[in-house]
Design a protein around this motif. Structure first.
Motif, PDB file in Angstrom:
ATOM      1  N   ARG A  23      30.902  35.837  76.711  1.00 46.89           N
ATOM      2  CA  ARG A  23      31.632  36.543  75.644  1.00 46.89           C
ATOM      3  C   ARG A  23      31.972  37.978  76.060  1.00 46.89           C
ATOM      4  N   MET A  24      31.232  38.528  77.032  1.00 49.06           N
ATOM      5  CA  MET A  24      31.484  39.895  77.497  1.00 49.06           C
ATOM      6  C   MET A  24      32.507  39.955  78.622  1.00 49.06           C
ATOM      7  N   GLY A  25      32.996  38.786  79.050  1.00 55.61           N
ATOM      8  CA  GLY A  25      33.924  38.725  80.177  1.00 55.61           C
ATOM      9  C   GLY A  25      35.203  39.516  80.016  1.00 55.61           C
ATOM     10  N   PRO A  26      35.891  39.399  78.863  1.00 56.36           N
ATOM     11  CA  PRO A  26      37.164  40.128  78.728  1.00 56.36           C
ATOM     12  C   PRO A  26      37.019  41.637  78.931  1.00 56.36           C
ATOM     13  N   GLU A  27      35.970  42.224  78.362  1.00 51.37           N
ATOM     14  CA  GLU A  27      35.810  43.675  78.519  1.00 51.37           C
ATOM     15  C   GLU A  27      35.474  44.053  79.960  1.00 51.37           C
ATOM     16  N   ALA A  28      34.676  43.226  80.630  1.00 55.07           N
ATOM     17  CA  ALA A  28      34.347  43.508  82.030  1.00 55.07           C
ATOM     18  C   ALA A  28      35.599  43.477  82.901  1.00 55.07           C
ATOM     19  N   LEU A  29      36.512  42.557  82.618  1.00 54.05           N
ATOM     20  CA  LEU A  29      37.758  42.482  83.378  1.00 54.05           C
ATOM     21  C   LEU A  29      38.656  43.682  83.085  1.00 54.05           C
ATOM     22  N   ARG A  30      38.635  44.135  81.840  1.00 58.11           N
ATOM     23  CA  ARG A  30      39.405  45.343  81.518  1.00 58.11           C
ATOM     24  C   ARG A  30      38.794  46.568  82.202  1.00 58.11           C
ATOM     25  N   PRO A  92      51.306  34.490  79.773  1.00 53.67           N
ATOM     26  CA  PRO A  92      49.993  34.787  79.196  1.00 53.67           C
ATOM     27  C   PRO A  92      48.870  34.708  80.227  1.00 53.67           C
ATOM     28  N   ILE A  93      48.003  35.704  80.193  1.00 54.21           N
ATOM     29  CA  ILE A  93      46.774  35.688  81.000  1.00 54.21           C
ATOM     30  C   ILE A  93      45.603  35.696  80.030  1.00 54.21           C
ATOM     31  N   ILE A  94      44.815  34.634  80.074  1.00 53.96           N
ATOM     32  CA  ILE A  94      43.692  34.467  79.152  1.00 53.96           C
ATOM     33  C   ILE A  94      42.431  34.952  79.842  1.00 53.96           C
ATOM     34  N   LEU A  95      41.768  35.927  79.216  1.00 55.41           N
ATOM     35  CA  LEU A  95      40.503  36.440  79.741  1.00 55.41           C
ATOM     36  C   LEU A  95      39.371  35.805  78.953  1.00 55.41           C
ATOM     37  N   GLY A  96      38.643  34.876  79.614  1.00 57.23           N
ATOM     38  CA  GLY A  96      37.506  34.244  78.932  1.00 57.23           C
ATOM     39  C   GLY A  96      36.248  35.031  79.148  1.00 57.23           C
ATOM     40  N   GLY A  97      35.269  34.639  78.414  1.00 53.02           N
ATOM     41  CA  GLY A  97      35.072  33.377  77.743  1.00 53.02           C
ATOM     42  C   GLY A  97      34.781  32.248  78.731  1.00 53.02           C
ATOM     43  N   ASP A  98      34.240  31.164  78.123  1.00 53.19           N
ATOM     44  CA  ASP A  98      33.880  30.012  78.953  1.00 53.19           C
ATOM     45  C   ASP A  98      35.068  29.053  79.086  1.00 53.19           C
ATOM     46  N   HIS A  99      34.894  28.036  79.935  1.00 52.78           N
ATOM     47  CA  HIS A  99      36.028  27.201  80.336  1.00 52.78           C
ATOM     48  C   HIS A  99      36.444  26.185  79.280  1.00 52.78           C
ATOM     49  N   CYS A 100      35.690  26.050  78.184  1.00 56.19           N
ATOM     50  CA  CYS A 100      36.168  25.176  77.107  1.00 56.19           C
ATOM     51  C   CYS A 100      37.512  25.681  76.590  1.00 56.19           C
ATOM     52  N   LEU A 101      37.797  26.976  76.805  1.00 58.81           N
ATOM     53  CA  LEU A 101      39.029  27.599  76.296  1.00 58.81           C
ATOM     54  C   LEU A 101      40.293  27.017  76.920  1.00 58.81           C
ATOM     55  N   ALA A 102      40.151  26.342  78.046  1.00 58.59           N
ATOM     56  CA  ALA A 102      41.323  25.729  78.681  1.00 58.59           C
ATOM     57  C   ALA A 102      41.939  24.649  77.801  1.00 58.59           C
ATOM     58  N   ILE A 103      41.153  24.086  76.883  1.00 56.75           N
ATOM     59  CA  ILE A 103      41.712  23.089  75.967  1.00 56.75           C
ATOM     60  C   ILE A 103      42.810  23.743  75.126  1.00 56.75           C
ATOM     61  N   GLY A 104      42.520  24.927  74.600  1.00 55.42           N
ATOM     62  CA  GLY A 104      43.508  25.632  73.778  1.00 55.42           C
ATOM     63  C   GLY A 104      44.676  26.160  74.573  1.00 55.42           C
ATOM     64  N   SER A 105      44.392  26.793  75.716  1.00 59.70           N
ATOM     65  CA  SER A 105      45.484  27.400  76.485  1.00 59.70           C
ATOM     66  C   SER A 105      46.398  26.342  77.083  1.00 59.70           C
ATOM     67  N   ILE A 106      45.824  25.333  77.727  1.00 59.63           N
ATOM     68  CA  ILE A 106      46.658  24.353  78.431  1.00 59.63           C
ATOM     69  C   ILE A 106      47.379  23.436  77.452  1.00 59.63           C
ATOM     70  N   SER A 107      46.770  23.126  76.305  1.00 57.15           N
ATOM     71  CA  SER A 107      47.487  22.297  75.328  1.00 57.15           C
ATOM     72  C   SER A 107      48.723  23.045  74.812  1.00 57.15           C
ATOM     73  N   ALA A 108      48.615  24.364  74.635  1.00 56.74           N
ATOM     74  CA  ALA A 108      49.782  25.157  74.212  1.00 56.74           C
ATOM     75  C   ALA A 108      50.849  25.185  75.302  1.00 56.74           C
ATOM     76  N   ILE A 109      50.412  25.330  76.543  1.00 57.77           N
ATOM     77  CA  ILE A 109      51.348  25.365  77.669  1.00 57.77           C
ATOM     78  C   ILE A 109      52.050  24.014  77.823  1.00 57.77           C
ATOM     79  N   ALA A 110      51.295  22.925  77.657  1.00 61.63           N
ATOM     80  CA  ALA A 110      51.876  21.581  77.751  1.00 61.63           C
ATOM     81  C   ALA A 110      52.925  21.363  76.661  1.00 61.63           C
ATOM     82  N   CYS A 111      52.629  21.840  75.449  1.00 56.54           N
ATOM     83  CA  CYS A 111      53.606  21.757  74.337  1.00 56.54           C
ATOM     84  C   CYS A 111      54.888  22.491  74.702  1.00 56.54           C
ATOM     85  N   HIS A 112      54.717  23.695  75.245  1.00 59.01           N
ATOM     86  CA  HIS A 112      55.868  24.523  75.612  1.00 59.01           C
ATOM     87  C   HIS A 112      56.708  23.832  76.692  1.00 59.01           C
TER      88      HIS A 112
END
Length: 307
Positions: A23-30, A92-112
């Motif tokens: 959960r602290m990943g996005p801030e560490a990347l920033r 879009p660049i998604i800063l996770g977070g754990d890899h379950c998030l790929a379900i949301g990001s990739i499903s949106a990309i596939a729709c697009h």
């Protein structure tokens, strides 16, 4: 040449993981300078801040899944956010977070891609195949299931987030760097027919030949999505992840992967996941991630006169 329009979306959650901290990943990347690093290559970068969602209840698995309601909530939120940025013609660049998030990001990309007639190609950089199901998983952690869910194998709450089941087809994804796969998962991967370039393959043919095969078929109509799990890297250079697996790519091998993707000019979206600052040393894994992102956006040791 048009200015790339990049959107940063932080998703500070570890509900799909076995250990807290991603959960602290996005801030560490920033903190490691990801926004400035991308902007240096002429992109117009918009930091959309962090999405919000339920906290990690740290409960055991129920019917083979840990934290299902929380995982669903975060992925629905991310699906919507990625959809908005893609509709505006942004990367879009998604800063996770754990890899379950790929379900949301990739499903949106596939729709697009279905809507715009683009050809979707996914490069999945990971130590793990993430092709578990409730019956195969030893842990119930959903960060081990996103590829299976995207291919239609999983609970309806997750497989239907994009509205189309399956969200992607096996031929649209190629996995690189895999070296830790459960026995049942291994059989399932072979049955479904996902192309996996595991570390033994990389050792035998080299990273350049591996990436040439992984990038085969990319054309001007391709939407190339990169899903980068930082445990893809060898833990000697990237200790800040929850599930380290020895024997991953070296610094130069990882850079070559990103440089070859940059050479295609087809990168359209990116996940950076599984950074766990609680397990890192002086933010070195986050800084390495930013270094790799710079290569994705065109940094090279020399301006190359010929390929």
């Amino acid at each position: 040449m048009t200015t790339p329009l990049v959107s940063i979306i932080g998703v500070p959650t570890d509900v799909g993981a076995g250990r807290c901290g991603a959960r602290m990943g996005p801030e560490a990347l920033r903190v490691a300078g990801i926004v400035k690093a991308i902007a240096r290559f002429g992109a117009e970068v918009r930091d959309c801040g962090n999405l919000s969602g339920p906290s990690n209840p740290e409960l055991p698995a129920i019917n083979g899944f840990r934290h299902m309601p929380e995982v669903v909530a975060w992925n629905r939120s991310l699906h919507a956010a990625v959809h908005v940025e893609l509709e505006e013609g942004r990367l879009p660049i998604i800063l996770g977070g754990d890899h379950c998030l790929a379900i949301g990001s990739i499903s949106a990309i596939a729709c697009h891609c279905r809507k715009t007639g683009k050809k979707l190609q996914i490069l999945w950089f990971d130590a793990h195949a993430d092709f578990n199901t409730a019956t195969l998983t030893p842990s119930g952690n959903i960060h081990g299931m996103p590829v299976a869910c995207l291919c239609g194998h999983g609970p309806a709450e997750l497989t239907r987030i994009g509205g189309t089941v399956p969200a992607i087809l096996p031929h649209q994804i190629r996995q690189i760097g895999i070296r830790c796969v459960d026995a049942g998962e291994k059989r399932f991967l072979a049955e479904i027919g996902i192309e996996v370039f595991d570390m033994r393959y990389v050792d035998e043919v080299g990273m350049r030949a591996t990436m040439e095969q992984a990038l085969a078929g990319i054309c001007p109509e391709t939407h190339l999505h990169v899903s980068l799990d930082l445990d893809f890297l060898d833990p000697e250079i990237a200790p800040g992840v929850g599930t380290t697996v020895r024997g991953g790519p070296t610094y130069r091998e990882a850079q070559l992967c990103m440089e070859m993707i940059a050479d295609t000019g087809r990168l359209c979206s990116l996940d950076i996941v599984e950074l766990n600052p609680a397990l890192d040393r002086r933010n070195m894994t986050a800084e390495l991630a930013v270094d790799l992102v710079e290569s994705l956006f065109g940094k090279s040791i020399l301006m190359r006169m010929h390929q």
